[in-house]
Design a protein around this motif. Structure first.
Motif, PDB file in Angstrom:
ATOM      1  N   ARG A   1       0.910  -0.954   0.472  1.00 12.63           N
ATOM      2  CA  ARG A   1      -0.187  -0.108   0.099  1.00 12.63           C
ATOM      3  C   ARG A   1       0.959   1.483  -0.249  1.00 12.63           C
ATOM      4  O   ARG A   1       0.581   2.411  -1.143  1.00 12.63           O
ATOM      5  N   ASP A   2       1.950   1.224   0.805  1.00 13.08           N
ATOM      6  CA  ASP A   2       2.369   2.711   1.486  1.00 13.08           C
ATOM      7  C   ASP A   2       3.305   2.333  -0.308  1.00 13.08           C
ATOM      8  O   ASP A   2       3.559   3.875  -0.975  1.00 13.08           O
ATOM      9  N   GLU A   3       3.825   1.471  -0.488  1.00 10.73           N
ATOM     10  CA  GLU A   3       4.649   1.851  -1.935  1.00 10.73           C
ATOM     11  C   GLU A   3       3.420   2.350  -3.442  1.00 10.73           C
ATOM     12  O   GLU A   3       3.775   2.782  -3.918  1.00 10.73           O
ATOM     13  N   ARG A   4       2.504   1.515  -3.125  1.00 13.42           N
ATOM     14  CA  ARG A   4       1.687   2.104  -4.413  1.00 13.42           C
ATOM     15  C   ARG A   4       1.771   3.473  -4.392  1.00 13.42           C
ATOM     16  O   ARG A   4       1.261   4.502  -5.049  1.00 13.42           O
TER      17      ARG A   4
ATOM     18  N   THR B   1      -3.525   3.908  -7.554  1.00 17.11           N
ATOM     19  CA  THR B   1      -4.605   4.045  -7.211  1.00 17.11           C
ATOM     20  C   THR B   1      -4.757   2.549  -6.616  1.00 17.11           C
ATOM     21  O   THR B   1      -3.721   2.016  -7.991  1.00 17.11           O
ATOM     22  N   GLN B   2      -5.621   1.836  -6.305  1.00 21.17           N
ATOM     23  CA  GLN B   2      -6.033   0.540  -5.963  1.00 21.17           C
ATOM     24  C   GLN B   2      -6.927   0.535  -7.508  1.00 21.17           C
ATOM     25  O   GLN B   2      -6.416  -0.664  -7.983  1.00 21.17           O
ATOM     26  N   ASP B   3      -7.237   1.043  -8.115  1.00 19.58           N
ATOM     27  CA  ASP B   3      -7.907   0.785  -9.458  1.00 19.58           C
ATOM     28  C   ASP B   3      -6.959   1.081 -10.316  1.00 19.58           C
ATOM     29  O   ASP B   3      -7.033  -0.193 -11.492  1.00 19.58           O
ATOM     30  N   ASP B   4      -5.599   1.697 -10.416  1.00 18.25           N
ATOM     31  CA  ASP B   4      -4.732   1.843 -11.713  1.00 18.25           C
ATOM     32  C   ASP B   4      -3.956   0.552 -11.396  1.00 18.25           C
ATOM     33  O   ASP B   4      -3.197  -0.263 -12.891  1.00 18.25           O
TER      34      ASP B   4
ATOM     35  N   ALA C   1       5.123  -6.750 -10.271  1.00 22.26           N
ATOM     36  CA  ALA C   1       5.894  -6.244 -11.216  1.00 22.26           C
ATOM     37  C   ALA C   1       5.498  -5.016 -11.624  1.00 22.26           C
ATOM     38  O   ALA C   1       5.935  -3.654 -12.499  1.00 22.26           O
ATOM     39  N   ALA C   2       3.520  -4.463 -10.994  1.00 26.16           N
ATOM     40  CA  ALA C   2       3.301  -3.256 -11.713  1.00 26.16           C
ATOM     41  C   ALA C   2       3.668  -2.438 -10.503  1.00 26.16           C
ATOM     42  O   ALA C   2       3.731  -0.909 -11.801  1.00 26.16           O
ATOM     43  N   LEU C   3       4.219  -2.345  -9.566  1.00 25.29           N
ATOM     44  CA  LEU C   3       4.860  -1.343  -8.700  1.00 25.29           C
ATOM     45  C   LEU C   3       6.190  -1.063  -8.955  1.00 25.29           C
ATOM     46  O   LEU C   3       6.718  -0.512  -8.300  1.00 25.29           O
TER      47      LEU C   3
END
Length: 88
Positions: free
Chosen positions: A18-21, A27-30, A61-63
């Motif tokens: 969560r912190d990295e996102r 966003t969670q949606d992203d 991977a997305a992050l």
């Protein structure tokens, strides 16, 4: 500077994600769209709840992150390297 974050339980791991996102301005949606899953699945992962390992790796991977396996009881050389890196 690379930070070494450690989690030994799902709650801490979820908070770290969560912190990295948030630090990346996503966003969670992203993240859900990048992974091809529902926003609720990302919320579940961040909440420390059970999701498939394929989701975990896709979110990492997305992050732009990855998993590194480390000894939970580092030796003296590793501790020195960690302290030296933190002070650099």
């Amino acid at each position: 500077m690379n930070r070494i974050l450690r989690a030994q339980d799902s709650q801490t791991f979820g908070q770290m994600l969560r912190d990295e996102r948030k630090a990346l301005g996503k966003t969670q949606d992203d993240v859900a769209a990048a992974v091809g899953t529902r926003r609720q699945t990302i919320a579940d992962l961040e909440g420390g709840r059970n999701v498939g390992s394929h989701i975990v790796f896709a979110v990492l991977a997305a992050l732009g992150k990855m998993v590194a396996i480390t000894d939970a009881r580092p030796d003296l050389e590793t501790i020195r390297a960690m302290v030296g890196e933190a002070n650099a």
